[in-house]
Design a protein around this motif. Structure first.
Motif, PDB file in Angstrom:
ATOM      1  N   PHE A 153       0.162  21.059  97.449  1.00  0.00           N
ATOM      2  CA  PHE A 153       0.913  20.025  96.750  1.00  0.00           C
ATOM      3  C   PHE A 153       0.983  20.286  95.248  1.00  0.00           C
ATOM      4  CE2 PHE A 153       0.994  15.997  94.362  1.00  0.00           C
ATOM      5  CZ  PHE A 153       2.249  15.554  94.734  1.00  0.00           C
ATOM      6  N   LYS A 154      -0.140  20.704  94.656  1.00  0.00           N
ATOM      7  CA  LYS A 154      -0.136  20.852  93.197  1.00  0.00           C
ATOM      8  C   LYS A 154       0.765  21.992  92.738  1.00  0.00           C
ATOM      9  CE  LYS A 154      -4.300  23.687  92.507  1.00  0.00           C
ATOM     10  NZ  LYS A 154      -5.664  23.684  91.925  1.00  0.00           N
ATOM     11  N   GLU A 155       1.079  22.926  93.653  1.00  0.00           N
ATOM     12  CA  GLU A 155       2.024  23.988  93.312  1.00  0.00           C
ATOM     13  C   GLU A 155       3.431  23.427  93.115  1.00  0.00           C
ATOM     14  OE1 GLU A 155       1.298  27.156  92.572  1.00  0.00           O
ATOM     15  OE2 GLU A 155      -0.788  26.508  92.791  1.00  0.00           O
ATOM     16  N   ARG A 156       3.686  22.255  93.701  1.00  0.00           N
ATOM     17  CA  ARG A 156       5.005  21.626  93.567  1.00  0.00           C
ATOM     18  C   ARG A 156       5.125  20.840  92.265  1.00  0.00           C
ATOM     19  NH1 ARG A 156       5.710  18.481  99.336  1.00  0.00           N
ATOM     20  NH2 ARG A 156       5.050  20.152 100.751  1.00  0.00           N
ATOM     21  N   ILE A 157       3.998  20.614  91.597  1.00  0.00           N
ATOM     22  CA  ILE A 157       4.008  19.780  90.397  1.00  0.00           C
ATOM     23  C   ILE A 157       4.585  20.580  89.240  1.00  0.00           C
ATOM     24  CG2 ILE A 157       2.597  18.526  88.726  1.00  0.00           C
ATOM     25  CD1 ILE A 157       0.606  17.962  90.971  1.00  0.00           C
ATOM     26  N   SER A 158       5.748  20.180  88.810  1.00  0.00           N
ATOM     27  CA  SER A 158       6.391  20.838  87.672  1.00  0.00           C
ATOM     28  C   SER A 158       7.391  19.868  87.073  1.00  0.00           C
ATOM     29  CB  SER A 158       7.096  22.121  88.112  1.00  0.00           C
ATOM     30  OG  SER A 158       8.100  21.833  89.062  1.00  0.00           O
ATOM     31  N   ALA A 159       7.754  20.116  85.831  1.00  0.00           N
ATOM     32  CA  ALA A 159       8.742  19.252  85.178  1.00  0.00           C
ATOM     33  C   ALA A 159      10.081  19.415  85.879  1.00  0.00           C
ATOM     34  CB  ALA A 159       8.870  19.624  83.707  1.00  0.00           C
ATOM     35  N   PRO A 160      10.770  18.318  86.171  1.00  0.00           N
ATOM     36  CA  PRO A 160      12.054  18.430  86.867  1.00  0.00           C
ATOM     37  C   PRO A 160      13.115  19.078  85.976  1.00  0.00           C
ATOM     38  CG  PRO A 160      11.675  16.175  86.144  1.00  0.00           C
ATOM     39  CD  PRO A 160      10.410  16.933  85.868  1.00  0.00           C
ATOM     40  N   GLU A 161      14.033  19.737  86.620  1.00  0.00           N
ATOM     41  CA  GLU A 161      15.196  20.279  85.922  1.00  0.00           C
ATOM     42  C   GLU A 161      16.175  19.136  85.683  1.00  0.00           C
ATOM     43  OE1 GLU A 161      19.104  23.022  86.956  1.00  0.00           O
ATOM     44  OE2 GLU A 161      17.392  23.007  88.316  1.00  0.00           O
ATOM     45  N   ILE A 162      16.675  19.018  84.463  1.00  0.00           N
ATOM     46  CA  ILE A 162      17.630  17.952  84.157  1.00  0.00           C
ATOM     47  C   ILE A 162      18.964  18.591  83.815  1.00  0.00           C
ATOM     48  CG2 ILE A 162      18.177  15.979  82.679  1.00  0.00           C
ATOM     49  CD1 ILE A 162      15.199  15.539  82.339  1.00  0.00           C
ATOM     50  N   ALA A 163      19.927  18.418  84.721  1.00  0.00           N
ATOM     51  CA  ALA A 163      21.240  19.047  84.563  1.00  0.00           C
ATOM     52  C   ALA A 163      22.300  18.060  84.093  1.00  0.00           C
ATOM     53  CB  ALA A 163      21.665  19.687  85.884  1.00  0.00           C
ATOM     54  N   TRP A 164      21.927  16.794  83.876  1.00  0.00           N
ATOM     55  CA  TRP A 164      22.904  15.787  83.480  1.00  0.00           C
ATOM     56  C   TRP A 164      23.475  16.097  82.104  1.00  0.00           C
ATOM     57  CZ3 TRP A 164      19.652  10.758  84.694  1.00  0.00           C
ATOM     58  CH2 TRP A 164      19.392  10.717  86.068  1.00  0.00           C
ATOM     59  N   ASN A 165      24.677  15.618  81.882  1.00  0.00           N
ATOM     60  CA  ASN A 165      25.347  15.835  80.606  1.00  0.00           C
ATOM     61  C   ASN A 165      24.931  14.746  79.609  1.00  0.00           C
ATOM     62  OD1 ASN A 165      27.098  16.820  78.629  1.00  0.00           O
ATOM     63  ND2 ASN A 165      28.813  15.594  79.381  1.00  0.00           N
ATOM     64  N   ILE A 166      23.666  14.800  79.219  1.00  0.00           N
ATOM     65  CA  ILE A 166      23.139  13.866  78.214  1.00  0.00           C
ATOM     66  C   ILE A 166      22.493  14.692  77.111  1.00  0.00           C
ATOM     67  CG2 ILE A 166      22.824  11.939  79.808  1.00  0.00           C
ATOM     68  CD1 ILE A 166      19.856  12.624  79.966  1.00  0.00           C
ATOM     69  N   PRO A 167      22.449  14.172  75.886  1.00  0.00           N
ATOM     70  CA  PRO A 167      21.874  14.959  74.782  1.00  0.00           C
ATOM     71  C   PRO A 167      20.364  15.150  74.937  1.00  0.00           C
ATOM     72  CG  PRO A 167      22.463  12.747  74.043  1.00  0.00           C
ATOM     73  CD  PRO A 167      22.999  12.886  75.438  1.00  0.00           C
TER      74      PRO A 167
END
Length: 197
Positions: A153-167
């Motif tokens: 499980f801890k291998e899955r812990i990572s910052a999410p990718e944010i692809a939204w068009n926000i600054p």
């Protein structure tokens, strides 16, 4: 302009805690996906002959995973229509990686990304053992798999990718490993308000 504030991150990072503390400083609808969806998802899992705590099967991912996300975003949109801010608390891992996801959600009620102040607060803990201790302390049966397979499980812990068009100024990574000091809290408040640090 009303706000949608997304509190995202994996289990044990303290998303709900940070959102609750900030609720003392902001007027918003507090929409936690666990509260909104868990009872219904558990019921549907048991009705289909599966464990109520199953969150890893193909059945869950294909038929149930998206329903609580749709429910809290619909609730958030209704609050926007009522000129009310909303805080959404959930991992949103898949959704954050889809570039036009937020645009499509807002379009359902006639909004565009220019009509709403979108903020994404990524709650992390640098030390995964802290996340494990927090998960153990809350005692949810749905966390049993995570704890029994912690290394996986801890291998899955990572910052999410944010692809939204926000600054970039609308995205904040916050390490919630230690105490939430007054200085840290003030920084989070300034971020949500859109004030410079």
């Amino acid at each position: 302009m009303n706000k949608l504030v997304f509190f995202v991150g994996t289990a044990g990072t303290g998303k709900s805690y940070i959102a609750r503390v900030l609720s003392q400083h902001f007027s918003w609808a507090y929409l936690d996906m666990d509260t909104v969806g868990t009872r219904f998802v558990n019921k549907m899992l048991t009705m289909s002959g599966r464990s109520a705590d199953d969150r890893d099967s193909k059945f869950y991912k294909e038929h149930l995973r998206d329903l609580p996300y749709e429910a809290i975003t619909d609730l958030a949109l209704e609050n926007l229509e009522a000129k009310q801010n909303a805080a959404l608390i959930a991992p949103f891992t898949k959704e954050l990686a889809i570039p036009n996801w937020i645009d499509e959600v807002l379009k359902r009620k006639g909004f565009t990304i220019r009509d709403v102040d979108i903020k994404v607060m990524i709650i992390e803990v640098e030390n995964t053992e802290i996340a494990k201790q927090r998960i153990e302390a809350r005692g949810f049966s749905r966390d049993e798999w995570k704890l029994e397979h912690w290394d996986e499980f801890k291998e899955r812990i990572s910052a999410p990718e944010i692809a939204w068009n926000i600054p970039d100024s609308s995205i904040l990574k916050f390490d919630n490993s230690g105490l939430l000091t007054e200085e840290k809290l003030e920084m989070l408040i300034r971020f949500i308000k859109g004030e410079e640090s």
